[in-house]
Enzyme design. Structure first.
Site, PDB file in Angstrom:
ATOM      1  N   HIS A 151      -7.138  -1.990  -9.020  1.00 57.90           N
ATOM      2  CA  HIS A 151      -6.116  -1.062  -8.859  1.00 57.90           C
ATOM      3  C   HIS A 151      -4.848  -1.684  -9.143  1.00 57.90           C
ATOM      4  O   HIS A 151      -3.546  -0.845  -9.104  1.00 57.90           O
ATOM      5  CB  HIS A 151      -6.079  -0.319  -7.550  1.00 57.90           C
ATOM      6  CG  HIS A 151      -5.225  -1.061  -6.339  1.00 57.90           C
ATOM      7  ND1 HIS A 151      -6.282  -2.049  -5.770  1.00 57.90           N
ATOM      8  CD2 HIS A 151      -4.337  -1.371  -5.862  1.00 57.90           C
ATOM      9  CE1 HIS A 151      -5.602  -2.776  -4.728  1.00 57.90           C
ATOM     10  NE2 HIS A 151      -4.292  -2.398  -4.855  1.00 57.90           N
TER      11      HIS A 151
HETATM   12  C1  UD1 Z   1      -0.074   0.528  -3.592  1.00 58.44           C
HETATM   13  C2  UD1 Z   1       0.676  -0.746  -3.351  1.00 58.44           C
HETATM   14  C3  UD1 Z   1      -0.277  -1.870  -3.417  1.00 58.44           C
HETATM   15  C4  UD1 Z   1      -1.369  -1.763  -2.616  1.00 58.44           C
HETATM   16  C5  UD1 Z   1      -1.896  -0.473  -2.862  1.00 58.44           C
HETATM   17  C6  UD1 Z   1      -3.017  -0.259  -1.944  1.00 58.44           C
HETATM   18  C7  UD1 Z   1       3.153  -0.898  -3.798  1.00 58.44           C
HETATM   19  C8  UD1 Z   1       4.317  -1.377  -4.885  1.00 58.44           C
HETATM   20  N1  UD1 Z   1       1.965  -1.032  -4.122  1.00 58.44           N
HETATM   21  O1  UD1 Z   1      -0.216   0.537  -4.795  1.00 58.44           O
HETATM   22  O2  UD1 Z   1       0.541  -3.393  -2.923  1.00 58.44           O
HETATM   23  O3  UD1 Z   1      -2.375  -2.707  -2.908  1.00 58.44           O
HETATM   24  O4  UD1 Z   1      -1.126   0.735  -2.528  1.00 58.44           O
HETATM   25  O5  UD1 Z   1      -4.064   0.885  -2.378  1.00 58.44           O
HETATM   26  O6  UD1 Z   1       3.809  -0.379  -2.848  1.00 58.44           O
HETATM   27  N2  UD1 Z   1      -1.889   8.039  -6.576  1.00 58.44           N
HETATM   28  C9  UD1 Z   1      -2.688   9.266  -6.228  1.00 58.44           C
HETATM   29  N3  UD1 Z   1      -2.990   9.663  -4.979  1.00 58.44           N
HETATM   30  C10 UD1 Z   1      -2.676   8.784  -3.666  1.00 58.44           C
HETATM   31  C11 UD1 Z   1      -2.008   7.728  -4.055  1.00 58.44           C
HETATM   32  C12 UD1 Z   1      -1.639   7.288  -5.478  1.00 58.44           C
HETATM   33  O7  UD1 Z   1      -2.871   9.874  -7.339  1.00 58.44           O
HETATM   34  O8  UD1 Z   1      -3.135   9.365  -2.775  1.00 58.44           O
HETATM   35  C13 UD1 Z   1      -1.738   7.740  -7.803  1.00 58.44           C
HETATM   36  C14 UD1 Z   1      -0.413   8.279  -8.448  1.00 58.44           C
HETATM   37  O9  UD1 Z   1      -0.510   8.466  -9.600  1.00 58.44           O
HETATM   38  C15 UD1 Z   1       0.775   7.149  -8.115  1.00 58.44           C
HETATM   39  C16 UD1 Z   1      -0.131   5.964  -8.534  1.00 58.44           C
HETATM   40  O10 UD1 Z   1      -1.433   6.155  -7.830  1.00 58.44           O
HETATM   41  O11 UD1 Z   1       1.840   7.255  -8.937  1.00 58.44           O
HETATM   42  C17 UD1 Z   1       0.243   4.679  -7.835  1.00 58.44           C
HETATM   43  O12 UD1 Z   1       0.639   4.844  -6.304  1.00 58.44           O
HETATM   44  P1  UD1 Z   1       1.538   3.582  -5.652  1.00 58.44           P
HETATM   45  O13 UD1 Z   1       1.337   4.096  -4.090  1.00 58.44           O
HETATM   46  O14 UD1 Z   1       2.863   3.796  -6.423  1.00 58.44           O
HETATM   47  O15 UD1 Z   1       0.777   2.192  -6.018  1.00 58.44           O
HETATM   48  P2  UD1 Z   1      -0.587   1.804  -5.553  1.00 58.44           P
HETATM   49  O16 UD1 Z   1      -1.282   1.271  -6.921  1.00 58.44           O
HETATM   50  O17 UD1 Z   1      -1.333   2.722  -4.776  1.00 58.44           O
HETATM   51  N1  UDP Z   2     -10.893   0.441   1.131  1.00 58.71           N
HETATM   52  C1  UDP Z   2     -11.621   1.847   1.445  1.00 58.71           C
HETATM   53  N2  UDP Z   2     -11.956   2.638   0.535  1.00 58.71           N
HETATM   54  C2  UDP Z   2     -12.189   2.322  -1.054  1.00 58.71           C
HETATM   55  C3  UDP Z   2     -11.282   1.151  -1.305  1.00 58.71           C
HETATM   56  C4  UDP Z   2     -10.537   0.348  -0.298  1.00 58.71           C
HETATM   57  O1  UDP Z   2     -11.629   1.877   2.628  1.00 58.71           O
HETATM   58  O2  UDP Z   2     -12.448   3.394  -1.663  1.00 58.71           O
HETATM   59  C5  UDP Z   2     -10.392  -0.142   1.996  1.00 58.71           C
HETATM   60  C6  UDP Z   2     -10.853  -1.631   1.848  1.00 58.71           C
HETATM   61  O3  UDP Z   2     -11.951  -1.630   2.591  1.00 58.71           O
HETATM   62  C7  UDP Z   2      -9.680  -2.468   2.587  1.00 58.71           C
HETATM   63  C8  UDP Z   2      -8.513  -1.789   1.772  1.00 58.71           C
HETATM   64  O4  UDP Z   2      -8.857  -0.355   1.670  1.00 58.71           O
HETATM   65  O5  UDP Z   2      -9.887  -2.484   3.608  1.00 58.71           O
HETATM   66  C9  UDP Z   2      -7.957  -2.183   0.980  1.00 58.71           C
HETATM   67  O6  UDP Z   2      -6.987  -1.452   0.474  1.00 58.71           O
HETATM   68  P1  UDP Z   2      -6.485  -1.741  -1.081  1.00 58.71           P
HETATM   69  O7  UDP Z   2      -7.621  -2.440  -2.011  1.00 58.71           O
HETATM   70  O8  UDP Z   2      -6.322  -0.392  -1.707  1.00 58.71           O
HETATM   71  O9  UDP Z   2      -5.309  -2.422  -1.150  1.00 58.71           O
HETATM   72  P2  UDP Z   2      -4.881  -4.061  -1.098  1.00 58.71           P
HETATM   73  O10 UDP Z   2      -5.465  -4.677   0.166  1.00 58.71           O
HETATM   74  O11 UDP Z   2      -4.970  -4.668  -2.357  1.00 58.71           O
HETATM   75  O12 UDP Z   2      -3.428  -3.937  -0.624  1.00 58.71           O
END
Ligand code: UD1
Ligand code: UDP
Length: 370
Positions: free
Chosen positions: A209
């Site tokens: 992601h």
């Molecule tokens: C964010 C964090 C990242 C973290 C990740 C955990 C920042 C800059 N990034 O990244 O550090 O590792 O969360 O998962 O804060 N979207 C949906 N539904 C949701 C959430 C997101 O559809 O519930 C889609 C949307 O298109 C959105 C895109 O994902 O624009 C990115 O979401 P965003 O929260 O900006 O960044 P993440 O990649 O999730």
């Molecule tokens: N996680 C979860 N369901 C999923 C993917 C991740 O519960 O489908 C949990 C995972 O076990 C960990 C946390 O989400 O505890 C990690 O989040 P993510 O990978 O989104 O973000 P990051 O740690 O890279 O910021």
């Protein structure tokens, strides 16, 4: 003492679950009452990316949900800043608690610091030294605005020292370790691999992601090509982050999903169930690299560097970047090495604390011992 906890993204719900529970324990054991107000910025909003964690991990209902859904970093962080300031002016908390390195973390820290409200940062001091990552900018800024700083490792303490920060630092261990230990037995009881048609150690678990992968066609294509190679020999199950699903569509790469076992994002308990029984984990997630380590599962990291250097130094996490040939080569390496966790037999001290990080954090906050 009034504390506002700011969360917004999936890993923050999991980390906040540990500290919220520790706050309850503290309140039960002491006359001093810590009043925690949870504020959700809305950054993650799908049920499977948000609500499911509140329900499953018994996190108190947020008193505020700002509902901020923005695509660009500036707009997202800016809107959060504005709305957070309004809440802070209204509530006047004694402290703001932030987690990790997302845009919600930075917005919370900045809004509070400008109002002279102390900011406690959980997971302070992590560095990838790659300023192209949005998370790196968020971490550096947040650490320089926060005190107390709760570090998960000694490496994190050293990183802060290198930037001239030497006070109000506490190496408490990793709150994600607390949560992993707390829920692993429940996850095994509640979920059976059969529900995904998988067998013990008979599959690879994968997640992708990170913006550095999902938003670059060549990297994304290369990662999924490697997975298409690996899946010839073993099932690959992949709970797909909505961001990656969207970008695979934009780049017309969806065909690369076909051989894989794609599922929707899963709940935390389902995730740790899948992690514990995997033959290996392939991921670009920060949290999942560590969970692989906690559950003693070999990990391949789809990044060019990691903040969790201890897992690499101990040999059970291999950095692969997004190069298909390297991913496949490292995959073969971990398949051949049957004793990747041998460092434990050498009596090395585990670097992520003893599973009580959240209680240590709450003791410091409650005692104002910083
Ligand atoms: C964010 C964090 C990242 C973290 C990740 C955990 C920042 C800059 N990034 O990244 O550090 O590792 O969360 O998962 O804060 N979207 C949906 N539904 C949701 C959430 C997101 O559809 O519930 C889609 C949307 O298109 C959105 C895109 O994902 O624009 C990115 O979401 P965003 O929260 O900006 O960044 P993440 O990649 O999730
Ligand atoms: N996680 C979860 N369901 C999923 C993917 C991740 O519960 O489908 C949990 C995972 O076990 C960990 C946390 O989400 O505890 C990690 O989040 P993510 O990978 O989104 O973000 P990051 O740690 O890279 O910021």
């Amino acid at each position: 003492m009034k504390i506002i906890t700011v969360v917004g993204a999936r890993p923050q719900f999991i980390k906040a679950a540990a500290v919220s529970r520790a706050i309850h324990r503290y309140n039960d054991a002491n006359r001093r009452i810590l009043h925690e107000i949870i504020l959700h910025t809305g950054q993650h909003y799908d049920k499977k990316m948000s609500d499911v964690f509140f329900e499953q991990l018994d996190i108190p209902e947020p008193e505020y949900n700002l509902g901020i859904v923005e695509k660009n970093h500036g707009a997202m962080t800016g809107k959060m800043l504005e709305q957070l300031e309004a809440v802070l002016l209204e509530e006047r908390p004694d402290m703001l608690l932030v987690y990790g390195d997302t845009n919600s973390t930075l917005a919370g820290a900045l809004a509070a610091a400008k109002l002279h409200i102390p900011v406690a940062h959980v997971e302070a001091g992590l560095r990838s030294y790659n300023r192209k990552m949005p998370e790196e900018i968020n971490r550096v800024m947040t650490d320089h605005l926060s005190a107390p700083l709760f570090c998960p490792t000694q490496t994190a303490v050293r990183n802060l020292n290198k930037e001239g920060i030497s006070q109000h630092i506490y190496n408490v261990g990793d709150v994600m370790y607390d949560v992993a230990l707390n829920y692993r037995a429940k996850a095994s009881e509640k979920y059976d691999l059969g529900q995904w048609s998988l067998e013990e150690h008979g599959y690879v678990l994968c997640t992708v992601h990170r913006a550095e992968n999902s938003d670059h066609k060549t990297r994304l294509q290369s990662i999924f090509s490697a997975l298409n190679e690996i899946v010839i020999g073993i099932p690959v199950v992949l709970p797909l982050h909505p961001r990656t699903r969207k970008m695979l569509g934009v780049y017309e790469l969806e065909y690369l999903l076909e051989p894989l076992h794609i599922i929707e994002p899963v709940s935390y308990l389902e995730m740790i169930r899948l992690e514990m029984s995997a033959k290996a984990i392939i991921t670009d997630s920060g949290g999942i690299q560590k969970e692989a380590y906690f559950h003693k599962v070999p990990c391949l990291t789809l990044r060019d560097e990691t903040e969790w250097v201890e897992t690499v130094e101990q040999g059970c996490n291999k950095i692969c970047g997004a190069n298909a040939a390297v991913i496949c080569e490292k995959w073969k390496e971990i398949c051949q090495d049957t004793d990747l966790f041998r460092f434990e037999n050498k009596g090395d001290v585990l670097p992520y604390g003893n599973g009580a990080a959240a209680d240590l954090i709450v003791d410091v906050i409650a005692g104002n011992g910083y």
